[in-house]
Scaffold this active site. Structure first.
Site, PDB file in Angstrom:
ATOM      1  N   LYS A   1      41.522  39.453  47.719  1.00 54.00           N
ATOM      2  CA  LYS A   1      40.892  40.514  46.616  1.00 54.00           C
ATOM      3  C   LYS A   1      40.783  39.543  45.323  1.00 54.00           C
ATOM      4  O   LYS A   1      41.499  40.072  44.526  1.00 54.00           O
ATOM      5  CB  LYS A   1      41.960  41.650  46.783  1.00 54.00           C
ATOM      6  CG  LYS A   1      41.914  43.644  45.813  1.00 54.00           C
ATOM      7  CD  LYS A   1      40.916  43.309  47.125  1.00 54.00           C
ATOM      8  CE  LYS A   1      40.818  44.682  46.264  1.00 54.00           C
ATOM      9  NZ  LYS A   1      39.875  45.601  47.156  1.00 54.00           N
TER      10      LYS A   1
ATOM     11  N   ASP B   1      39.829  44.182  51.926  1.00 50.95           N
ATOM     12  CA  ASP B   1      39.205  45.673  52.949  1.00 50.95           C
ATOM     13  C   ASP B   1      38.551  46.012  53.393  1.00 50.95           C
ATOM     14  O   ASP B   1      38.425  46.594  54.182  1.00 50.95           O
ATOM     15  CB  ASP B   1      39.378  46.523  51.116  1.00 50.95           C
ATOM     16  CG  ASP B   1      38.464  46.068  49.970  1.00 50.95           C
ATOM     17  OD1 ASP B   1      38.096  45.022  50.134  1.00 50.95           O
ATOM     18  OD2 ASP B   1      38.614  47.185  49.267  1.00 50.95           O
TER      19      ASP B   1
ATOM     20  N   ASP C   1      49.494  37.511  56.727  1.00 45.79           N
ATOM     21  CA  ASP C   1      50.651  38.351  57.123  1.00 45.79           C
ATOM     22  C   ASP C   1      49.723  40.344  58.195  1.00 45.79           C
ATOM     23  O   ASP C   1      50.423  39.832  59.192  1.00 45.79           O
ATOM     24  CB  ASP C   1      51.440  38.408  56.367  1.00 45.79           C
ATOM     25  CG  ASP C   1      53.075  38.870  57.424  1.00 45.79           C
ATOM     26  OD1 ASP C   1      52.703  38.498  58.580  1.00 45.79           O
ATOM     27  OD2 ASP C   1      53.564  39.160  56.838  1.00 45.79           O
TER      28      ASP C   1
END
Ligand code: NAD
Length: 362
Positions: A191, A224, A248
């Site tokens: 991100k 995202d 994860d």
């Protein structure tokens, strides 16, 4: 050649799964010298810890281990036995292949993805300050003093360190893996548009490493967007390279795409040791019932064989597992159309079927 491998049966359903896996590994004809080591909830009374030193020494000496799941006992001061194992042995790369096998019930088919996740840094480094403590107050005061944005006094704080060193070695691992296993593309996922100095650094270092591997395509996606892409077009991706937290989450997402925990193998790998294990936990409620699915641990066994350079045995075991899954008869309850299907077989029966398949294919 005989391979000396540390063998950790684990606890909960671990011993049943490990035994089934040991049997199919031996059925390939590869010679193993198992160094059996006890760890987990069942050994605390004897050693005072779920991760006794002899276990670590054995893995350090042998350089390779296969383990059943280990329960993290509550209230022993251990955050997780499995995390401790990764830290102690500096297993910085988490490898999670997510491959769909014909016969597995899933919304998707033809997925063959590999997730490479950094194991030590990021928000999982364990640097946390509990809300209301003197330490949290000092950290907040310090941070409010060195930058313009105000952190509320009643905040808890978790720190996200991402280093050049940590990123360089996980990126290099991903590219080396891609080369060794004929993969074509690495996609780094972060991100970085928001976290410029941590995720941004992860991209910058990965790009640098990518220059040393012109034979492998490299691209980048924001996490995202990647979640949406994986749900819509998972076949577009090959190897995903991620920092710890996103790794994860996306590992579980990708495991879900190919049929879930019962068929999700994994490995934790460092420069000096590699530990192969299923992604799932010790499922304590099924302990001793000869019921749960050994496929994930057996597929981890396939990864172990490849790591040991026993490529032919790895291919034969993988084909046998795929045949048993495709036939759909000798599979556990979780792989049947209904969980209470009376034709579901037990853990050891799956091993019998896989061994029969290996022998049939000779
Ligand atoms: P879990 O993976 O043990 O169980 C989650 C669900 O999946 C349960 O419903 C379980 O019945 C089912 N399940 C798990 N493995 C299965 C299999 N092989 N076949 C069929 N169904 C299966 O997760 P949990 O309940 O959150 O954790 C139990 C313990 O395992 C905890 O102590 C946790 O710390 C530990 N754990 C260990 C590891 C590891 O050893 N690497 C990983 C995850 C969790």
């Amino acid at each position: 050649m005989v391979h000396r491998v540390t063998f950790i049966p684990g606890d909960g359903v671990g011993p049943e799964l490990s035994e089934a896996t040991r049997r199919v590994l031996e059925a390939t004809g590869v010679q193993f010298d198992w160094d059996v080591q006890e760890a987990g909830a069942d050994v605390i009374d004897r050693y005072g810890t779920p991760l006794p030193e002899p276990v670590l020494e054995s893995i350090r000496a042998n350089g390779v281990a296969i383990k059943g799941p280990l329960t993290t006992p509550i209230g022993t001061g251990f955050r997780s036995v499995n995390v401790a194992l990764r830290k102690e042995l500096d297993l910085y790369a988490c490898l999670r292949p997510c491959k769909w096998y014909s016969g597995v019930r899933s919304r998707y088919e033809s997925i063959d993805l590999v997730i490479v996740r950094e194991n030590h840094e990021d928000l999982y480094a364990g640097i946390e300050f509990e809300q209301g403590t003197a330490e949290a107050k000092r950290v907040i005061e310090f941070l409010n003093g060195v930058q313009d944005k105000r952190i509320r006094e009643d905040s808890g704080i978790s720190i996200k360190p991402i280093s050049i060193t940590g990123t360089r070695r996980i990126a290099r691992y991903a590219f080396e893996y891609a080369r060794a296993y004929g993969r074509k593309k690495i996609t780094a996922v972060t991100k970085a548009n928001i976290m410029k100095h941590t995720d941004g650094l992860f991209y910058a270092v990965s790009r640098e490493v990518a220059k040393d591997y012109p034979d492998i395509e490299y691209d980048e996606y924001l996490v995202d967007n990647m979640c949406m892409q994986l749900v819509q077009k998972p076949e577009n991706f090959d190897v995903l390279l991620l920092p710890n937290l996103y790794g994860d989450i996306l590992s579980d997402l990708a495991a879900g795409l190919v049929g879930g925990l019962g068929v999700a193998p994994g490995a934790n790998i460092g420069d000096h040791a590699a530990v192969f294990e299923a992604t799932h936990g010790s499922a304590p409620k099924y302990k001793g019932q000869n019921k749960v699915n050994p496929m994930a641990m057996m597929l981890s066994g396939v990864l172990l064989l490849r790591h040991l350079d026993e490529v032919d045995a790895a291919d034969r075991l993988e084909r046998a597992l795929a045949a048993v899954i495709a036939e759909g008869r000798s599979v556990t309850y979780d792989m049947k159309p209904h969980r209470d299907d009376p034709t579901a077989v037990g853990t050891s029966h799956v091993a019998d079927a896989v061994i029969a398949e290996i022998e049939r294919a000779v």
